[in-house]
Scaffold this active site. Structure first.
Site, PDB file in Angstrom:
ATOM      1  N   GLU A   1      49.146 -40.949  29.062  1.00 31.69           N
ATOM      2  CA  GLU A   1      49.951 -41.086  30.096  1.00 31.69           C
ATOM      3  C   GLU A   1      51.236 -40.458  28.695  1.00 31.69           C
ATOM      4  O   GLU A   1      52.141 -40.296  28.816  1.00 31.69           O
ATOM      5  CB  GLU A   1      49.880 -42.816  30.437  1.00 31.69           C
ATOM      6  CG  GLU A   1      49.009 -42.752  31.610  1.00 31.69           C
ATOM      7  CD  GLU A   1      48.108 -43.655  30.113  1.00 31.69           C
ATOM      8  OE1 GLU A   1      46.980 -43.733  31.003  1.00 31.69           O
ATOM      9  OE2 GLU A   1      47.671 -43.311  29.605  1.00 31.69           O
TER      10      GLU A   1
ATOM     11  N   HIS B   1      48.790 -42.591  24.066  1.00 30.46           N
ATOM     12  CA  HIS B   1      47.673 -42.609  24.921  1.00 30.46           C
ATOM     13  C   HIS B   1      47.978 -40.928  26.035  1.00 30.46           C
ATOM     14  O   HIS B   1      49.232 -40.705  25.851  1.00 30.46           O
ATOM     15  CB  HIS B   1      47.717 -43.674  25.754  1.00 30.46           C
ATOM     16  CG  HIS B   1      47.509 -44.821  25.497  1.00 30.46           C
ATOM     17  ND1 HIS B   1      46.431 -45.514  25.574  1.00 30.46           N
ATOM     18  CD2 HIS B   1      47.945 -45.867  23.924  1.00 30.46           C
ATOM     19  CE1 HIS B   1      45.726 -46.599  24.982  1.00 30.46           C
ATOM     20  NE2 HIS B   1      46.442 -46.230  23.660  1.00 30.46           N
TER      21      HIS B   1
END
Length: 77
Positions: free
Chosen positions: A64, A62
């Site tokens: 992040e 992901h």
């Protein structure tokens, strides 16, 4: 006569959110879920990324997490 004109701070939340949006657009162009992330320290982007879960076939890739990992590497952690 001298006039003091303070420089406007261009490094606003909106400025950095636009950087994250640019990352999300890159993810979209690659067929990923369009999420982007940036890590900022002292008005400097030290890490940026976008989702890569499909490309890497990795459910943990992901935006992040990619940005946090890149920031940690940048900071020598």
């Amino acid at each position: 006569m001298l006039y003091f004109c303070p420089m406007e701070n261009i490094f606003t939340d909106e400025y950095f959110m636009k950087k994250a949006l640019q990352e999300a657009e890159m993810a979209f162009e690659k067929g990923e879920i369009p999420v982007g992330a940036v890590v900022v320290v002292n008005n400097t982007v030290i890490a940026r990324s976008h989702n890569l879960t499909e490309m890497l076939n990795d459910v943990t890739a992901h935006a992040e997490m990619q940005s946090i990992t890149a920031a940690a590497n940048y900071l020598g952690m």
